[in-house]
Design an enzyme around this catalytic site. Structure first.
Site, PDB file in Angstrom:
ATOM      1  N   ASP A   1     -11.034   3.044   4.041  1.00  0.00           N
ATOM      2  CA  ASP A   1     -11.347   1.548   3.835  1.00  0.00           C
ATOM      3  C   ASP A   1     -12.888   1.396   3.748  1.00  0.00           C
ATOM      4  O   ASP A   1     -13.322   0.293   3.455  1.00  0.00           O
ATOM      5  CB  ASP A   1     -10.940   0.876   5.243  1.00  0.00           C
TER       6      ASP A   1
ATOM      7  N   LYS B   1       1.071  -1.112   0.027  1.00  0.00           N
ATOM      8  CA  LYS B   1      -0.058  -0.038   0.027  1.00  0.00           C
ATOM      9  C   LYS B   1       0.978   1.330  -0.256  1.00  0.00           C
ATOM     10  O   LYS B   1       0.648   2.243  -0.764  1.00  0.00           O
ATOM     11  CB  LYS B   1      -0.724   0.050   1.180  1.00  0.00           C
TER      12      LYS B   1
ATOM     13  N   GLN C   1      -4.408  -1.286   9.441  1.00  0.00           N
ATOM     14  CA  GLN C   1      -4.558  -2.635   9.077  1.00  0.00           C
ATOM     15  C   GLN C   1      -5.243  -3.708  10.041  1.00  0.00           C
ATOM     16  O   GLN C   1      -4.819  -3.591  11.137  1.00  0.00           O
ATOM     17  CB  GLN C   1      -3.181  -3.128   8.523  1.00  0.00           C
TER      18      GLN C   1
HETATM   19  N1  GUN Z   1      -7.026  -6.755   6.413  1.00  0.00           N
HETATM   20  C1  GUN Z   1      -7.489  -7.527   5.233  1.00  0.00           C
HETATM   21  N2  GUN Z   1      -8.015  -6.845   4.478  1.00  0.00           N
HETATM   22  C2  GUN Z   1      -8.234  -5.704   5.040  1.00  0.00           C
HETATM   23  C3  GUN Z   1      -8.491  -4.303   4.361  1.00  0.00           C
HETATM   24  O1  GUN Z   1      -9.296  -4.360   3.124  1.00  0.00           O
HETATM   25  N3  GUN Z   1      -8.486  -3.344   5.032  1.00  0.00           N
HETATM   26  C4  GUN Z   1      -7.778  -3.346   6.170  1.00  0.00           C
HETATM   27  N4  GUN Z   1      -7.628  -2.238   7.017  1.00  0.00           N
HETATM   28  N5  GUN Z   1      -7.312  -4.517   6.716  1.00  0.00           N
HETATM   29  C5  GUN Z   1      -7.435  -5.532   6.087  1.00  0.00           C
END
Ligand code: GUN
Length: 303
Positions: free
Chosen positions: A122, A55, A99
């Protein structure tokens, strides 16, 4: 039997990221501002470390201001909340992503609810969930994986999905539920199926669009797929692959690809399907959040 078209998520994600890079450069030119993304990682989960690194790299490649906060697993909840509050107030940060999963001693929903909805790239905050569910997608931030899946569907089927039967297998807050909301807004007839659904194969057989997000390796069989259907496989499962050598593994989706590819009209591979789209859509959301926070007009939507 002709084989299905393989939907190239990598190429489509690249085209989305190129467009975001162009738009981000234009924003910098006209306003002197860069979209700013803060990613917060708590603990040392290896998969999360890889996602967060990707990311961060993608944000830099798009010309964004990117900040990574890595905290030890034993960090107190109050310290994480304080960090989110600081990022909420930071004018250079337009997107905040914490995350998941968080360590057990931290109340995930408390952390997610503290993120300003305008910076919630998100799309997990109840305000964004509510806007999406109420059909106000244009003012929401939409979760990245379902948004990316919708882009793949539109690039494959065309702009109109109206009247198609869509079956979403899986009812998670991150994928299944928001995916169903998006498809409903596209005027699909939507079924959400899950582990308790009776006669799942027959439910899936009625689908023109199948979105598989159950997290069970190769659960959806080829003979469950209606001939010509479009199959979006969100699953990423690591399974043992002894044929590759001792201790080796490989990634598979929630759909049994080898059989489904013989029946479907189009299908995403794993890896290289939905995965790359998730990060591309995070870039879309960060730019959208930045423009809104800066009081600028919305640009043409990418999905
Ligand atoms: N962990 C697994 N998928 C995601 C996601 O789309 N966003 C976040 N913040 N954590 C994750």
């Amino acid at each position: 039997m002709p084989e299905a078209k393989i939907i190239d998520g990598k190429a489509i994600a690249e085209s989305v990221r190129d467009e975001i890079t162009r738009r981000s450069a234009a924003l910098l030119d006209s306003s002197g501002k860069r979209p700013g993304l803060a990613v917060v990682l708590v603990g040392e989960d290896p998969a999360s470390q890889v996602y967060v690194r990707n990311k961060d790299r993608a944000a830099e490649a798009c010309g964004f201001h990117s900040v990574k906060h890595t905290l030890p697993a034993e960090t107190a909840e109050s310290d994480i909340l304080a960090l989110v509050e600081r990022l909420n107030e930071d004018p250079d940060i337009h997107g905040i992503l914490v995350q998941l999963p968080l360590p057990d001693h931290i109340d995930e929903s408390k952390v997610l609810r503290l993120i300003r909805p305008e910076k919630d790239v998100d799309g997990f905050h109840p305000v964004n969930v509510g806007l999406l569910t109420a059909g106000e997608r244009a003012s929401a931030l939409v979760p990245c994986t379902p948004a990316g899946s919708l882009v793949l569907l539109k690039r494959t089927i065309g702009e109109s999905l109206s009247g198609l039967n869509a079956v979403v297998v899986g009812r998670s807050n991150i994928v299944g539920k928001p995916m169903a909301s998006l498809l409903l807004q596209e005027s699909c007839t939507v079924t959400i199926a899950h582990s308790r659904t009776k006669n799942l194969p027959d439910v899936v057989r009625a689908a023109d669009i199948v979105v598989a997000a159950v997290g069970r390796p190769e659960m959806i069989q080829g003979d469950w797929i209606k001939p010509g259907a479009t199959v979006i496989d969100v699953g990423i499962n690591r399974i043992p692959a002894p044929e590759r050598g001792e201790g080796k593994t490989r990634l598979v989706g929630d759909v049994s690809f080898e059989d489904a590819v013989k029946v479907a009209g189009a299908i995403t591979p794993v890896p290289g399907g939905v995965g790359p789209m998730t990060i591309a859509m995070l870039m879309v959301n960060t730019l959208t959040a930045a423009r809104r926070l800066l009081g600028l007009t919305e640009e043409a939507p990418l999905f």
